[in-house]
Design a protein around this motif. Structure first.
Motif, mmCIF file in Angstrom:
data_model
loop_
_atom_site.group_PDB
_atom_site.id
_atom_site.type_symbol
_atom_site.label_atom_id
_atom_site.label_comp_id
_atom_site.label_asym_id
_atom_site.label_seq_id
_atom_site.Cartn_x
_atom_site.Cartn_y
_atom_site.Cartn_z
ATOM 1 N N THR A 5 0.848 -1.190 0.000
ATOM 2 C CA THR A 5 0.000 0.000 0.000
ATOM 3 C C THR A 5 0.884 1.242 0.000
ATOM 4 O O THR A 5 1.802 1.358 0.818
ATOM 5 N N TYR A 6 0.612 2.160 -0.924
ATOM 6 C CA TYR A 6 1.422 3.370 -1.091
ATOM 7 C C TYR A 6 0.537 4.609 -0.925
ATOM 8 O O TYR A 6 -0.671 4.572 -1.164
ATOM 9 N N ALA A 7 1.179 5.711 -0.526
ATOM 10 C CA ALA A 7 0.495 7.000 -0.462
ATOM 11 C C ALA A 7 0.549 7.660 -1.838
ATOM 12 O O ALA A 7 1.572 7.607 -2.522
ATOM 13 N N VAL A 8 -0.569 8.274 -2.240
ATOM 14 C CA VAL A 8 -0.653 8.935 -3.540
ATOM 15 C C VAL A 8 -0.911 10.422 -3.314
ATOM 16 O O VAL A 8 -1.815 10.791 -2.559
ATOM 17 N N THR A 39 -8.574 7.774 1.349
ATOM 18 C CA THR A 39 -7.351 7.716 2.158
ATOM 19 C C THR A 39 -6.115 8.141 1.384
ATOM 20 O O THR A 39 -5.017 8.122 1.925
ATOM 21 N N ASN A 40 -6.281 8.515 0.092
ATOM 22 C CA ASN A 40 -5.146 8.879 -0.761
ATOM 23 C C ASN A 40 -4.114 7.757 -0.799
ATOM 24 O O ASN A 40 -2.910 7.995 -0.688
ATOM 25 N N ALA A 48 6.011 -5.640 -9.318
ATOM 26 C CA ALA A 48 6.656 -4.409 -9.772
ATOM 27 C C ALA A 48 7.373 -3.724 -8.616
ATOM 28 O O ALA A 48 6.902 -3.733 -7.476
ATOM 29 N N THR A 49 8.495 -3.105 -8.909
ATOM 30 C CA THR A 49 9.252 -2.384 -7.880
ATOM 31 C C THR A 49 8.608 -1.027 -7.617
ATOM 32 O O THR A 49 7.881 -0.482 -8.467
ATOM 33 N N PHE A 50 8.916 -0.477 -6.436
ATOM 34 C CA PHE A 50 8.382 0.845 -6.108
ATOM 35 C C PHE A 50 8.867 1.894 -7.107
ATOM 36 O O PHE A 50 8.105 2.780 -7.514
ATOM 37 N N GLU A 51 10.115 1.795 -7.513
ATOM 38 C CA GLU A 51 10.668 2.784 -8.445
ATOM 39 C C GLU A 51 9.915 2.774 -9.763
ATOM 40 O O GLU A 51 9.607 3.832 -10.329
ATOM 41 N N TYR A 62 1.145 12.607 -11.069
ATOM 42 C CA TYR A 62 0.861 12.456 -9.643
ATOM 43 C C TYR A 62 2.116 11.949 -8.941
ATOM 44 O O TYR A 62 3.137 11.701 -9.572
ATOM 45 N N GLN A 63 2.024 11.786 -7.611
ATOM 46 C CA GLN A 63 3.195 11.336 -6.855
ATOM 47 C C GLN A 63 2.848 10.069 -6.083
ATOM 48 O O GLN A 63 1.757 9.965 -5.503
ATOM 49 N N LEU A 64 3.782 9.123 -6.076
ATOM 50 C CA LEU A 64 3.622 7.892 -5.311
ATOM 51 C C LEU A 64 4.716 7.849 -4.254
ATOM 52 O O LEU A 64 5.891 8.031 -4.554
ATOM 53 N N ASP A 65 4.333 7.646 -3.005
ATOM 54 C CA ASP A 65 5.288 7.639 -1.901
ATOM 55 C C ASP A 65 5.132 6.361 -1.086
ATOM 56 O O ASP A 65 4.036 5.821 -0.954
#
Length: 704
Positions: A5-8, A39-40, A48-51, A62-65
């Motif tokens: 789960t990632y923040a967007v 919850t964004n 798949a890798t995070f990068e 957009y941004q993925l964190d």
């Protein structure tokens, strides 16, 4: 294959959710994606890798964190201060621009002052529209932000051109009003969005922040719960919540598990039996061996169920967002064709740009943006006066379309607290004396049975000497020099003459033996049968989902008039029952009140929480998980909510119909120059304002 789960960052609407989902889904190695606007967050399953994921999301604008919070924590609340400030500045600076339209005032602000008042509204308060439109344009995308930015920007630029050209009829208010009205709508949406994670926070708050850890030498140290590890031994004092999942190592007590089962009566527990984080110990201290901590506890899994249920539903998409992919490019293309056509036929750009600007201004979706939020805002006030708090227009609409409605039992169909049903006199004391002695013995106990006996007596209580609690059995003490024991048949060592399968029997024994038996049990709400009958009359299929035993569950369902009963259900099983109904094509509403109902409330198409019911542990979590909350006691507000759902859905449809109809009629007229003789952009601004006013006035009918 793993699930992360990632923040967007950067999502503002349902269109953004679709763009992020598309970017993630097309990343090599991704098998499934769920993006949760509330919850964004984005939950991605695959290799798949995070990068790689972050690069694709960045390409979409957009941004993925990586998540920085502990697993299971709720999402960010969001800071509404800046949004509230932008809305306030926009409304405050826009209001003076309309003074010239007020009959009898005769106030006409100089053009320079109008430009100074409107510029901060359009380019500062509305700067987000321009930034998002530019970002989407860079990625070949368009949305309502594109039209808003173009409309307000062109309208303001056109007004400046009019002012510099010496015109006395300026249209600065058109640009400002467009931004101010839409910022108001966006603020209302943002305020609702910040509450989306309240259910998770309420659930997780049931576990205490600290625990009493036992050392090898028997010493006791208070430590943060996050410092506990499997195998640790902890002490849990009476009245305190269990800090982690584990097994009783020493002691016996009663444990309130209402957060799991919804049932108010504590369960006797002894050495070797399991304890669940968030449950509450009564009567005596326990020592527990820790078996699961953090995200492995059942409480954390329940929080995950709520988050999963919220995220698994399609994001609420109003009609404006769903058609923006066609509407926005269509308007832009039409504006260009209008500009080119008039330039070609008239041979003058000065003449050609007025119809194009008029078209852009008149196509700005001000009424469209207000259609749903204003109706919801007015409906919310009307609902609150009827005892219903509405948090989500989509859920309210779903209630109007519901085919099935499921009820929890304890605290929902019933009052949720044991009441005295019968007293069986077996010795030489009468009923009043038996009650006086029993209530006096129970005066200092927090047990639900104790509260029921004290409430049934209702009179003065007598002094008790030598009081002693026997966890899992009962209590003992002396009243006026006579020793008594009060508790279960096993504790008293006798057999009660009769047992009520739908109630709880408690006996009072004295020196001569058993003196009397009290039977206590929950009671159906007085209005339950009538409400159920009316709901059945509306064609709804009704169900009872309860964590209680089969016998009391069926007894209460029969008394209320409900045929479909599922008993002994844990929280995840209630959720699965709702999923099964939804899979069959049903639109499901669920009415509940306890924390054990939170996953089901979140999964249902329309979750309805009893906000002032039985006072069970965790009611706040149920209220937070549900888009509809009954603020008034009883079940009648369910009927009010159903009626309001029909009215609000009808008003929203009317508003959207008017907003789209307004565009369908006036956009062609603007393209063919038919509005120029009536003032062109001036008329466009007036028409836009009238369209918004019509939407607001129509929504206000909900107050009647």
């Amino acid at each position: 294959m793993s699930t992360e789960t990632y923040a967007v960052g950067g999502m503002t609407c349902a269109s953004c959710v679709r763009h992020v989902e598309k970017a993630l889904r097309t990343t090599p190695g991704v098998s499934s994606v769920v993006v949760n606007l509330a919850t964004n967050q984005a939950t991605v399953e695959g290799d798949a890798t995070f990068e790689a994921l972050a690069e694709r999301v960045a390409d979409a604008g957009y941004q993925l964190d990586r998540p920085t919070r502990e697993e299971g924590a709720a999402g960010p609340e969001g800071d509404l201060g800046p949004a509230r400030l932008r809305m306030g500045v926009a409304l405050g600076l826009t209001a003076p621009l309309f003074l010239g339209m007020v009959p009898g005032l005769g106030i006409h602000l100089p053009g320079g002052l109008q430009a100074l008042l409107s510029a901060p509204v359009v380019f500062w308060a509305g700067g987000g529209f321009f930034r998002r439109a530019a970002r989407q344009a860079r990625h070949g995308q368009a949305s309502m932000d594109t039209l808003i930015a173009l409309g307000s920007g062109v309208a303001w630029t056109f007004a400046v051109a009019e002012w510099l050209g010496g015109s006395h009829h300026l249209s600065f208010e058109t640009a400002s009003a467009l931004v101010a009205f839409l910022l108001t709508g966006k603020y209302l949406e943002a305020r609702a969005k910040t509450r989306a994670t309240d259910a998770l926070k309420e659930l997780l708050s049931l576990a205490p922040p600290t625990a009493l850890r036992l050392g090898p030498d028997g010493s006791v140290t208070e430590v943060p719960v996050i410092a506990l590890q499997k195998g640790d031994r902890v002490r849990i004092l009476p009245g305190h919540a269990v800090p982690a999942d584990g097994r009783i190592a020493a002691g016996q007590a009663e444990v309130d598990e209402s957060m799991l089962t919804g049932e108010p009566l504590p369960v006797p527990k002894a050495a070797g039996e399991a304890l669940v984080a968030g449950t509450v110990v009564h009567g005596a201290a326990l020592e527990m061996e820790v078996l699961a901590v953090g995200s492995e506890t059942q409480l954390a899994r329940m929080a995950h169920l709520v988050a999963q249920a919220q995220g698994s539903k399609a994001p609420a998409q109003d009609l404006a967002d769903r058609i923006s992919a066609v509407f926005v490019p269509g308007i832009l293309l039409l504006a260009l064709l209008t500009l080119g056509g008039w330039w070609w036929t008239q041979g003058s750009l000065a003449l050609a740009w007025r119809p194009a600007v008029t078209l852009l201004v008149i196509a700005c979706p001000c009424a469209l943006g207000l259609a749903t939020p204003v109706a919801v805002m007015v409906g919310l006030g009307a609902a609150a006066r009827k005892g219903v708090l509405v948090r989500d227009a989509a859920a309210l609409e779903a209630l109007g379309k519901a085919t099935d409605l499921a009820f929890d039992k304890t605290g929902t169909l019933t009052e949720g607290r044991p009441r005295l049903r019968t007293v069986q006199v077996l010795g030489g004391l009468d009923t009043a004396e038996l009650l006086a002695i029993a209530a006096s013995l129970e005066r200092d106990s927090e047990h639900p049975i104790a509260r029921g006996l004290v409430a049934a007596h209702g009179g003065a209580l007598r002094p008790v000497e030598g009081f002693r609690a026997h966890p899992g059995g009962g209590i003992s003490g002396s009243v006026a020099g006579t020793a008594y024991r009060l508790g279960s048949a096993a504790f008293l060592g006798v057999a009660f003459p009769t047992e009520d399968p739908d109630g709880t029997s408690v006996g009072l024994a004295g020196p001569t033996g058993l003196l009397g038996v009290f039977v206590l049990g929950d009671r159906l709400r007085p209005e339950a049968s009538a409400v159920v009958a009316r709901l059945r009359g509306q064609g709804l299929r009704l169900h009872l989902f309860t964590g209680d035993r089969e016998a009391p569950g069926r007894a209460m369902a029969q008394a209320a008039g409900i045929d479909s009963v599922a008993a002994g259900l844990r929280p995840e099983e209630k959720l699965e029952r709702i999923k099964a109904l939804q899979a069959s094509g049903a639109v499901v509403g669920f009415v509940g009140d306890g924390v054990n109902d939170a996953p089901a409330l979140a999964q249902a198409d329309c979750g309805i929480a009893m906000g002032s019911g039985a006072g069970q542990q965790g009611t706040g979590a149920a209220m937070a998980a549900a888009p509809l909350v009954l603020l008034r006691a009883g079940l009648e507000p369910v009927l009010e909510a159903r009626r309001l759902a029909d009215r609000t859905a009808r008003i929203i449809r009317q508003n959207l119909g008017w907003a789209f109809g307004y565009n369908l009629v006036l956009v062609p007229l603007a393209a063919f120059g038919q509005l120029e003789r009536f003032g062109g952009p001036m008329l466009a601004g007036l028409a836009m304002g009238l369209s918004s006013l019509t939407v607001v006035l129509n929504a206000l009918r909900l107050r009647r």
